[in-house]
Design a protein around this motif. Sequence first.
Motif, PDB file in Angstrom:
ATOM      1  N   ILE A  86       0.836  -1.206   0.000  1.00 50.72           N
ATOM      2  CA  ILE A  86       0.000   0.000   0.000  1.00 50.72           C
ATOM      3  C   ILE A  86       0.870   1.255   0.000  1.00 50.72           C
ATOM      4  N   VAL A  87       1.916   1.233   0.813  1.00 50.25           N
ATOM      5  CA  VAL A  87       2.824   2.380   0.869  1.00 50.25           C
ATOM      6  C   VAL A  87       3.447   2.636  -0.496  1.00 50.25           C
ATOM      7  N   LEU A  88       3.922   1.573  -1.140  1.00 49.91           N
ATOM      8  CA  LEU A  88       4.576   1.733  -2.436  1.00 49.91           C
ATOM      9  C   LEU A  88       3.597   2.250  -3.487  1.00 49.91           C
ATOM     10  N   ASP A  89       2.357   1.817  -3.434  1.00 50.21           N
ATOM     11  CA  ASP A  89       1.358   2.310  -4.384  1.00 50.21           C
ATOM     12  C   ASP A  89       1.139   3.812  -4.222  1.00 50.21           C
ATOM     13  N   ILE A  90       1.002   4.253  -2.987  1.00 52.17           N
ATOM     14  CA  ILE A  90       0.772   5.682  -2.747  1.00 52.17           C
ATOM     15  C   ILE A  90       1.976   6.509  -3.185  1.00 52.17           C
ATOM     16  N   VAL A  91       3.165   6.049  -2.806  1.00 49.00           N
ATOM     17  CA  VAL A  91       4.383   6.784  -3.151  1.00 49.00           C
ATOM     18  C   VAL A  91       4.516   6.901  -4.669  1.00 49.00           C
ATOM     19  N   LYS A  92       4.223   5.825  -5.365  1.00 50.97           N
ATOM     20  CA  LYS A  92       4.335   5.835  -6.825  1.00 50.97           C
ATOM     21  C   LYS A  92       3.389   6.846  -7.447  1.00 50.97           C
ATOM     22  N   ARG A  93       2.181   6.943  -6.914  1.00 51.89           N
ATOM     23  CA  ARG A  93       1.208   7.864  -7.492  1.00 51.89           C
ATOM     24  C   ARG A  93       1.571   9.321  -7.244  1.00 51.89           C
ATOM     25  N   TYR A  94       2.393   9.579  -6.279  1.00 47.52           N
ATOM     26  CA  TYR A  94       2.879  10.934  -6.041  1.00 47.52           C
ATOM     27  C   TYR A  94       4.220  11.204  -6.731  1.00 47.52           C
ATOM     28  N   GLY A  95       4.672  10.271  -7.552  1.00 54.55           N
ATOM     29  CA  GLY A  95       5.942  10.465  -8.245  1.00 54.55           C
ATOM     30  C   GLY A  95       7.147  10.354  -7.337  1.00 54.55           C
ATOM     31  N   GLY A  96       6.993   9.706  -6.174  1.00 55.91           N
ATOM     32  CA  GLY A  96       8.101   9.567  -5.227  1.00 55.91           C
ATOM     33  C   GLY A  96       8.808   8.229  -5.360  1.00 55.91           C
ATOM     34  N   GLN A  97       9.717   7.981  -4.445  1.00 61.66           N
ATOM     35  CA  GLN A  97      10.492   6.738  -4.422  1.00 61.66           C
ATOM     36  C   GLN A  97      10.559   6.224  -2.991  1.00 61.66           C
ATOM     37  N   ALA A  98      10.566   4.894  -2.864  1.00 57.85           N
ATOM     38  CA  ALA A  98      10.689   4.254  -1.552  1.00 57.85           C
ATOM     39  C   ALA A  98      11.809   3.232  -1.614  1.00 57.85           C
ATOM     40  N   GLY A  99      12.571   3.143  -0.554  1.00 61.04           N
ATOM     41  CA  GLY A  99      13.680   2.188  -0.495  1.00 61.04           C
ATOM     42  C   GLY A  99      13.871   1.683   0.918  1.00 61.04           C
ATOM     43  N   PHE A 100      14.583   0.564   1.024  1.00 61.64           N
ATOM     44  CA  PHE A 100      14.811  -0.074   2.318  1.00 61.64           C
ATOM     45  C   PHE A 100      16.289  -0.371   2.465  1.00 61.64           C
ATOM     46  N   ALA A 101      16.787  -0.208   3.695  1.00 65.05           N
ATOM     47  CA  ALA A 101      18.194  -0.457   3.997  1.00 65.05           C
ATOM     48  C   ALA A 101      18.295  -0.864   5.466  1.00 65.05           C
ATOM     49  N   THR A 102      19.511  -1.147   5.868  1.00 69.10           N
ATOM     50  CA  THR A 102      19.762  -1.493   7.269  1.00 69.10           C
ATOM     51  C   THR A 102      19.961  -0.222   8.077  1.00 69.10           C
ATOM     52  N   SER A 103      19.235  -0.069   9.161  1.00 64.27           N
ATOM     53  CA  SER A 103      19.344   1.132   9.986  1.00 64.27           C
ATOM     54  C   SER A 103      20.627   1.108  10.814  1.00 64.27           C
ATOM     55  N   ALA A 104      20.925   2.254  11.412  1.00 58.66           N
ATOM     56  CA  ALA A 104      22.135   2.343  12.245  1.00 58.66           C
ATOM     57  C   ALA A 104      22.047   1.431  13.456  1.00 58.66           C
ATOM     58  N   ALA A 105      20.829   1.121  13.909  1.00 60.34           N
ATOM     59  CA  ALA A 105      20.646   0.242  15.069  1.00 60.34           C
ATOM     60  C   ALA A 105      20.584  -1.230  14.677  1.00 60.34           C
ATOM     61  N   GLY A 106      20.733  -1.512  13.383  1.00 62.70           N
ATOM     62  CA  GLY A 106      20.732  -2.897  12.940  1.00 62.70           C
ATOM     63  C   GLY A 106      19.401  -3.397  12.441  1.00 62.70           C
ATOM     64  N   GLY A 107      18.351  -2.616  12.573  1.00 65.48           N
ATOM     65  CA  GLY A 107      17.031  -3.017  12.096  1.00 65.48           C
ATOM     66  C   GLY A 107      16.814  -2.578  10.654  1.00 65.48           C
ATOM     67  N   LEU A 108      15.570  -2.289  10.324  1.00 69.91           N
ATOM     68  CA  LEU A 108      15.229  -1.878   8.967  1.00 69.91           C
ATOM     69  C   LEU A 108      15.046  -0.367   8.910  1.00 69.91           C
ATOM     70  N   GLU A 109      15.565   0.224   7.855  1.00 73.53           N
ATOM     71  CA  GLU A 109      15.344   1.650   7.583  1.00 73.53           C
ATOM     72  C   GLU A 109      14.466   1.765   6.341  1.00 73.53           C
ATOM     73  N   ALA A 110      13.309   2.358   6.501  1.00 73.67           N
ATOM     74  CA  ALA A 110      12.399   2.604   5.376  1.00 73.67           C
ATOM     75  C   ALA A 110      12.486   4.080   5.030  1.00 73.67           C
ATOM     76  N   ARG A 111      12.818   4.373   3.766  1.00 76.55           N
ATOM     77  CA  ARG A 111      13.001   5.770   3.340  1.00 76.55           C
ATOM     78  C   ARG A 111      12.029   6.064   2.191  1.00 76.55           C
ATOM     79  N   VAL A 112      11.236   7.136   2.354  1.00 76.70           N
ATOM     80  CA  VAL A 112      10.288   7.582   1.333  1.00 76.70           C
ATOM     81  C   VAL A 112      10.649   9.010   0.953  1.00 76.70           C
ATOM     82  N   VAL A 113      10.798   9.266  -0.348  1.00 74.75           N
ATOM     83  CA  VAL A 113      11.183  10.586  -0.845  1.00 74.75           C
ATOM     84  C   VAL A 113      10.171  11.045  -1.885  1.00 74.75           C
ATOM     85  N   PHE A 114       9.628  12.258  -1.683  1.00 77.16           N
ATOM     86  CA  PHE A 114       8.725  12.871  -2.651  1.00 77.16           C
ATOM     87  C   PHE A 114       9.405  14.090  -3.259  1.00 77.16           C
ATOM     88  N   PRO A 115       9.128  14.380  -4.531  1.00 76.58           N
ATOM     89  CA  PRO A 115       9.595  15.661  -5.085  1.00 76.58           C
ATOM     90  C   PRO A 115       8.880  16.814  -4.392  1.00 76.58           C
TER      91      PRO A 115
END
Length: 452
Positions: A414-443
């Motif tokens: 659902i998150v990816l669908d919304i981000v896509k419709r706003y022309g944004g990008q979403a990505g995932f990486a390892t956080s500084a604490a060792g967990g998951l980092e979810a990053r969403v960027v909109f123009p």
Amino acid sequence: MRLFRKPDSVRGMLLAILLPAGIGLMALAWFVHGSLLDRMSREFVEGRLQDEAAFLEHQLRESGGQTEALKTGGYFQEVFHHGFAIASGDSTVVYPRSWGTLLNPLLKSSQPGTVRIRDMDVGDAPSDLLAYRQSFAIGDSPVTVVVAEDMAALDDSQAELHVWTAVVSILLIILMVGSIWLGITLSMRPVVTLRAALRKLQDREVSRINVECPEEFRPLVQQLNQLLDSQDQRLERSREALANLSHSVKTPIAAVRQSLEDTEKSLSDRLRRDMAARLSDIDRQLEAEMRRSRFAGPQVGKSAFPVSQSRDLLWMMGRLYPDKSFELSTDLTQERRWPIEEHDLNEILGNLLDNAGKWSDRCVELCLSETREQLQIIVNDDGPGVAEEGREQLGRRGLRLDQQSTGHGLGLAIVLDIVKRYGGQAGFATSAAGGLEARVVFPASVRPTPEA
């Protein structure tokens, strides 16, 4: 009763503003011209009278103050084009003689400089006279010189010039009206072109407005096209949701129906659990598609307060996961707006925070930031994280939500669908604490993105 009714058209409004303003300015210029012309004429005449008085003084000094020598030869009649009077000792000369009644008192006066005589009715003498008086001495003999000019003739010339100025001003006003009308007509041509494009759009001849227009109309055309994109996206989402529902619920419904129609089999506990599981699948699929159908996407005039909404969601997540800490890190103010529909932003933040809260050990951090080019949302947790090869599957289109990777996959589609419709990008990486980092960027300037 209203004395003035506001024009209904832009052309009428511009004419109602520009035409009176132009006429008023032209009239003001005409009055200023008359005032300046009168002042300049007076100053010119005064200067010439002073020069002629100085010339008379020079001639008298050369003749030793004898005015009789000046009477012969008609010299003054040829040189001067107006009247004068000279008093030297007992001798007095006045020309023309009909002006004597006006000039003799000035010879006896003690006031030097320029004098204006108006509204005098003395025989053939002028009624409007401008005179200059100067006194000096030649030897022991005092001499007084008065040089005067009939201002009536000059006033007549000025009046004629002023009338011609008025005629020219009226012609200029007519030309100005024509220029304003032409300018307004040419400026309104893009509106006619835009109206024709809208008619073609209504008749389904075109799918988007694509016209050459001035810079002032481009935002309007962009917003109209954005509205059309949003409507198309909603229609596509509705069709997609119907297709997904049709495909997803057919098999479970068929299985449940078959079990209920088979009268030879009794409903065992195992069969009941299987039917309940099938119905749960249908319920989850319905809920997911209903949530997708509520996505608004980019809309004109819609915006959200990211800081306020984030604090509300963090408070709610803190009640949902009381043993975990939810922190907000941002430099944005409470009044800052983002061009994202409020419900869409809640879906993004809610899904990301819910996943992070579910799989974190102790702490979840939400970071909101903004630059001139982009708007950024980052959610970090200190949970087990997701392996690099598994991150590519998070929120992958085509997977049912209940079949995605355990944990962080829930709601990410659902998150990816919304981000896509706003022309944004979403990505995932390892956080500084060792967990998951979810990053969403909109123009920073959100524009709708067509469906893939």
